[in-house]
Design a protein around this motif. Structure first.
Motif, short mmCIF file in Angstrom:
data_model
loop_
_atom_site.label_atom_id
_atom_site.label_comp_id
_atom_site.label_asym_id
_atom_site.label_seq_id
_atom_site.Cartn_x
_atom_site.Cartn_y
_atom_site.Cartn_z
N ILE A 501 1.38 -4.30 -14.94
CA ILE A 501 1.59 -5.71 -14.59
C ILE A 501 2.56 -5.81 -13.42
CG2 ILE A 501 2.55 -7.91 -15.38
CD1 ILE A 501 1.75 -7.03 -18.24
N TRP A 502 3.67 -5.09 -13.52
CA TRP A 502 4.72 -5.21 -12.50
C TRP A 502 4.34 -4.44 -11.23
CZ3 TRP A 502 6.26 -9.21 -14.39
CH2 TRP A 502 6.52 -9.37 -15.76
N GLN A 503 3.57 -3.38 -11.36
CA GLN A 503 3.05 -2.71 -10.17
C GLN A 503 2.14 -3.66 -9.38
OE1 GLN A 503 1.08 0.81 -11.58
NE2 GLN A 503 2.99 1.85 -12.14
N ARG A 504 1.32 -4.41 -10.12
CA ARG A 504 0.40 -5.35 -9.45
C ARG A 504 1.19 -6.46 -8.74
NH1 ARG A 504 -2.29 -7.12 -6.58
NH2 ARG A 504 -4.38 -8.04 -6.66
N VAL A 505 2.27 -6.93 -9.37
CA VAL A 505 3.12 -7.93 -8.73
C VAL A 505 3.73 -7.34 -7.46
CG1 VAL A 505 5.27 -9.26 -8.96
CG2 VAL A 505 3.64 -9.17 -10.86
N ALA A 506 4.19 -6.08 -7.53
CA ALA A 506 4.80 -5.43 -6.36
C ALA A 506 3.80 -5.32 -5.21
CB ALA A 506 5.32 -4.05 -6.75
N GLY A 512 3.76 -9.72 1.55
CA GLY A 512 4.54 -10.87 1.99
C GLY A 512 4.36 -12.10 1.12
N ARG A 513 3.81 -11.92 -0.07
CA ARG A 513 3.55 -13.05 -0.96
C ARG A 513 4.62 -13.16 -2.03
NH1 ARG A 513 -2.87 -11.36 -1.43
NH2 ARG A 513 -3.34 -11.67 0.80
N GLN A 514 4.50 -14.18 -2.87
CA GLN A 514 5.49 -14.44 -3.92
C GLN A 514 4.81 -14.58 -5.28
OE1 GLN A 514 6.71 -17.67 -1.13
NE2 GLN A 514 8.69 -17.49 -2.21
N ALA A 515 5.63 -14.52 -6.34
CA ALA A 515 5.07 -14.53 -7.69
C ALA A 515 5.91 -15.37 -8.64
CB ALA A 515 4.96 -13.10 -8.23
N PRO A 581 11.42 -0.14 -11.38
CA PRO A 581 11.43 0.56 -10.08
C PRO A 581 10.49 -0.05 -9.05
CG PRO A 581 11.41 2.13 -11.89
CD PRO A 581 11.21 0.78 -12.50
N ALA A 582 9.30 -0.51 -9.50
CA ALA A 582 8.32 -1.04 -8.55
C ALA A 582 8.84 -2.29 -7.85
CB ALA A 582 7.00 -1.35 -9.26
N LEU A 583 9.80 -2.98 -8.49
CA LEU A 583 10.33 -4.23 -7.92
C LEU A 583 11.71 -4.05 -7.31
CD1 LEU A 583 9.23 -6.73 -10.73
CD2 LEU A 583 8.12 -6.30 -8.53
N ALA A 584 12.11 -2.78 -7.09
CA ALA A 584 13.42 -2.52 -6.48
C ALA A 584 13.48 -3.21 -5.11
CB ALA A 584 13.64 -1.02 -6.34
N GLY A 585 14.54 -3.93 -4.89
CA GLY A 585 14.72 -4.62 -3.62
C GLY A 585 14.15 -6.03 -3.61
N ALA A 586 13.34 -6.38 -4.62
CA ALA A 586 12.76 -7.73 -4.67
C ALA A 586 13.85 -8.74 -5.04
CB ALA A 586 11.64 -7.78 -5.69
N ARG A 587 13.76 -9.91 -4.45
CA ARG A 587 14.72 -10.99 -4.75
C ARG A 587 14.18 -11.79 -5.93
NH1 ARG A 587 14.32 -13.25 1.24
NH2 ARG A 587 12.16 -12.87 0.61
N ASN A 629 2.60 -20.05 -0.49
CA ASN A 629 2.68 -18.60 -0.34
C ASN A 629 2.71 -17.86 -1.67
OD1 ASN A 629 2.99 -16.29 1.50
ND2 ASN A 629 5.01 -16.08 0.55
N ALA A 630 2.83 -18.60 -2.78
CA ALA A 630 2.85 -17.96 -4.10
C ALA A 630 1.43 -17.57 -4.48
CB ALA A 630 3.44 -18.90 -5.15
N SER A 631 1.19 -16.28 -4.68
CA SER A 631 -0.16 -15.79 -4.95
C SER A 631 -0.36 -15.34 -6.39
CB SER A 631 -0.48 -14.61 -4.03
OG SER A 631 0.36 -13.50 -4.33
N THR A 632 0.74 -15.06 -7.11
CA THR A 632 0.61 -14.41 -8.41
C THR A 632 1.30 -15.20 -9.50
OG1 THR A 632 0.61 -12.28 -7.27
CG2 THR A 632 0.92 -12.23 -9.65
N MET A 633 0.61 -15.35 -10.62
CA MET A 633 1.16 -16.02 -11.81
C MET A 633 1.02 -15.06 -12.98
SD MET A 633 2.40 -18.55 -13.62
CE MET A 633 2.44 -19.84 -12.39
N VAL A 634 2.15 -14.64 -13.54
CA VAL A 634 2.15 -13.81 -14.75
C VAL A 634 2.67 -14.68 -15.89
CG1 VAL A 634 3.06 -11.75 -15.88
CG2 VAL A 634 2.57 -11.70 -13.43
N VAL A 635 1.86 -14.87 -16.91
CA VAL A 635 2.29 -15.67 -18.07
C VAL A 635 2.50 -14.72 -19.24
CG1 VAL A 635 1.78 -17.59 -19.60
CG2 VAL A 635 0.93 -17.62 -17.25
#
Length: 769
Positions: A501-506, A512-515, A581-587, A629-635
């Motif tokens: 799930i989090w790899q796909r978000v990364a 350049g998209r958001q989630a 780890p896949a989201l390291a550096g993400a805000r 710019n938000a492309s991903t929705m994880v519920v």
């Protein structure tokens, strides 16, 4: 059309509005009022059986839900008495079975029960299902045993139990197959106690229940008299009896409801208001010229319908429904500008401060600097500073603010308008009837009302719940939408997918998209979250007035052996994502309803400005939030949300030029109702199709019940998906009757039914919606 058999209001009231203490005795009546809220004979008679059992058929014990009060039909298999070890006395252990599974009954110091609970005896057993040492048991059970001779003789021969020995085999078979009503029950009042009380009331009301349906309507449709329908639904001798009774009483429910709606519609059309036509060269015309795109065909059609309403002197009462992102707000803005052309003001009521603030920003942006300066769009919420609040109130009362956007704060006594011409309610399901009516009352003449919803409403629901409103629908989406891919992520079967799930978000962030990541709760201690609809139960809860479970059928079965995982929450999820780890550096930031207003607004502004990559939120972002710019929705824990909520949440992505991705993460077991909801949303983007599925999955007794009005629902048998033809037929009859007799003077039983079954809270809902 002929009226029913003569019955004065006094006679009607005497039969059905009689108080239960007089019919059952004070003690029994008090118990029924405490358990079910019943006060009158009508309340008791409309407490219909949930299902029907037979003496020859046993209840499936394997499907009984743990820790719920149930009512089952079973056979005694074994009876044993033993001494208690820790103290003096005996325990009587009785095993009952459905032929396969076994559940035990335990009685302390009640050895005398062994004389009646003999092996081979069948009966109805009621109690709370618990587990002891790996085996199921009924705690503190009640029971009613079947006596094949006495019962059959009394039921079929009209003689006392002694004559039962003469019954032939055919009569015995009829006895075994006679339907046994199983009622919604509680731990204090069993199903058979309800049945006995109903029998007392029916015997006392013989011939005294009048028909609310005109004679010619009843004969034409082959319906039963009201008296006969009540008899057969509560005391059937064969399946055809209660089926025919249900058909009759179902029509009664539709007829009463539609008559109420038709009368409200007629009353609304009798009121006059100020016409609000657009002015040549005015605000609306200037706005339309400035639009850099063409309106969709649906937007043009709906805009024309609204314009015709606004130009008339009858207050508009219109429901505007449309898919998420279909451009409903633009249609509402055009209506507001038409009102502004006549010198009037418009108030847009939004359910959250986040949405109200975003509405203000988007309206100012679409109007442009010149129109914004002239119309002065003004925000009013409960979190404004004292100086900001005074400025907003002054703009409203002087008429400077032609467009006002706010939350519940608009309803306060301090808010006054110079000339309120239009009320727009965004996401109508978030507001109570009284709140909407409070805002309407702020107009010197009745303002026009536009109610908007992005939760598609099936035609039958619109006809049932919003029958006094005109309905407009937008199905087309603006050009340029890239669509959304939706997937169910079943962690109960595929636990290894959790990391993916989090790899796909990364991967989306890398482009350049958001989630968005949505949780049903704020922190581990939170039991509610922000969702005003409430997750889960709005789709699977029992219908209003059920009064408890009877353990009947698989819909109430919950696997007892699988512990529910902890509810996903914002605090823990934020902490987790900061270590992935896949989201390291993400805000990554959080957003939820407990945050101060300015902090929430700052977070949303930062997300919209692409200064935040992942927003971990509750359903505070469910409606209206627009970040292209938000492309991903994880519920997370998607099974804890309703179908409409999931569809709304999904609509927050795929709104710009980038394709959307929605991952519905669930721990629900395959084939469960909760999982079925999630899979249904993942399977289609069609909100109207989902609305139909939603109604089919949920129990619909709350259509006019607590979710809408705060009171018990008048609907017991009517199913708005399956009974569309009944509703439409009843509506046609109601129109004809009300047109000929607005006061229903020739229909006292119908008038009384309106007052009785649509209670004060539901009358208020219908009058003010």
């Amino acid at each position: 059309m002929t009226s029913p058999a003569p019955a004065s209001r006094h006679e009607v009231t005497a039969a059905l509005d009689a108080k239960l203490p007089g019919a059952l005795g004070g003690r029994t009546a008090a118990a029924f009022e405490k358990a079910f809220g019943m006060r009158t004979v009508a309340d008791l008679l409309s407490h219909y059986p949930r299902r029907y059992a037979r003496r020859g058929e046993l209840t499936a014990i394997a499907k009984l839900p743990l820790n719920e009060t149930v009512t089952i039909v079973a056979e005694v298999r074994d009876v044993r008495e033993r001494q208690m070890r820790a103290r003096r006395g005996t325990i009587l252990e009785v095993s009952i079975s459905d032929g396969e599974g076994i559940i035990s009954l335990t009685f302390f110091n009640q050895a005398y029960r062994a004389r009646e609970l003999r092996p081979g005896t069948r009966g109805i057993f009621a109690g709370k299902v618990t587990e002891y040492r790996g085996a199921l048991q009924l705690a503190h059970p009640n029971y009613e045993l079947f006596d094949p001779l006495a019962d059959a003789a009394a039921a079929l021969s009209g003689v006392d139990g002694a004559a039962g020995a003469a019954l032939d085999d055919a009569a015995a078979r009829r006895w075994a197959e006679m339907p046994i009503p199983i009622y919604p029950a509680t731990a204090s009042i069993t199903s058979w106690q309800v049945a006995k009380s109903v029998a007392i009331v029916l015997d006392g009301a013989r011939g005294g229940i009048p028909d609310l349906v005109p004679d010619d309507v009843r004969h034409e449709r082959g319906l039963l008299t009201a008296q006969r329908a009540y008899e057969l639904i509560h005391r059937p001798e064969k399946d055809a009896d209660y089926m025919k009774a249900r058909e009759t009483l179902r029509f009664h429910e539709a007829f009463v409801l539609q008559t109420a709606l038709v009368r409200q519609r007629r009353a609304a059309h009798a009121v006059r208001t100020t016409p609000r036509p657009p002015k040549p060269g005015g605000y609306l015309e200037r706005f339309d010229r400035s639009l850099p795109f063409r309106l969709t065909g649906d937007q043009q059609t709906v805009g024309g319908e609204i314009a015709r309403d606004l130009a008339g002197d009858i207050p508009m009462m219109r429901l505007l429904q449309g898919e998420v992102g279909s451009g409903k707000t633009l249609v509402a803005v055009r209506a507001m500008l038409a009102v502004a052309d006549s010198g009037g003001q418009s108030a847009l009521l939004a359910p959250t401060e986040v949405l109200a603030s975003q509405h203000l920003r988007s309206i100012v942006k679409v109007l442009g600097p010149d129109l914004s300066a002239e119309l002065m769009p003004t925000l009013h919420t409960g979190q404004l500073s004292t100086a900001e609040r005074k400025k907003a109130l002054l703009r409203m009362v002087t008429g400077q603010a032609r467009l006002v956007i706010g939350t519940h704060a608009l309803l306060s006594d301090a808010v006054q308008f110079y000339d309120l011409g239009l009320v727009v309610v965004d996401e109508q399901h978030r507001f109570g009837v009284e709140q909407r009516d409070t805002l309407r009352q702020k107009g010197t003449t009745p303002p026009h009302v536009l109610v908007m919803t992005a939760t598609p409403i099936p035609r039958t629901v619109a006809m049932t719940v919003f029958g006094d409103l005109d309905v407009s629908t937008i199905t087309q989406l603006p050009a340029g939408r890239k669509g959304i891919e939706s997937f169910s992520v079943p962690l109960s079967e595929k636990p290894a997918w959790a990391g993916r799930i989090w790899q796909r978000v990364a991967e989306e962030l890398a482009q350049g998209r958001q989630a968005f990541v949505v949780c049903p709760a704020i922190d581990p201690a939170d039991d509610s979250g922000d969702g005003l609809d409430g997750p889960g139960p709005d789709d699977g809860a029992g219908g209003a007035g059920d009064g408890g479970s009877d353990g009947a059928g698989p819909e109430s079965a919950v696997p007892a052996s699988v512990p529910a995982p902890p509810k996903a929450n914002v605090v823990d999820t934020l902490r987790l994502l900061q270590t992935v780890p896949a989201l390291a550096g993400a805000r990554i930031e959080a957003l939820h309803g407990r945050m101060p207003s300015d902090e929430k607004d700052a977070v949303m502004r930062a997300f919209a400005a692409k200064e935040i990559d992942v927003l971990v939120a509750t359903t505070v972002i469910e409606v209206g939030v627009d970040v292209p710019n938000a492309s991903t929705m994880v519920v997370l824990d998607a099974d804890r949300f309703g179908v409409s909520q999931l569809h709304q949440l999904r609509g927050r992505v795929g709104r710009g030029g980038v394709p959307g991705l929605c991952l519905l993460v669930t721990h629900a077991e395959a084939d469960s109702l909760a999982r079925e909801r999630v899979d249904a949303v993942a399977a289609t983007l069609d909100g109207f199709e989902l609305a139909e599925i939603d109604l089919e999955l949920r129990r619909e007794g709350d259509v006019l019940g607590s979710l809408q009005s705060g009171g018990r629902s008048s609907l017991r048998l009517l199913r708005v998906v399956k009974d569309a033809d009944v509703i439409q037929d009843a509506r046609a009859v109601a129109f004809e009757i009300v047109a000929a007799d607005p006061g229903l003077e020739a229909h006292p039983a119908l008038l009384d039914a309106l007052e009785r079954r649509l209670r004060e809270t539901e009358e208020s809902f219908l009058a003010k919606n």
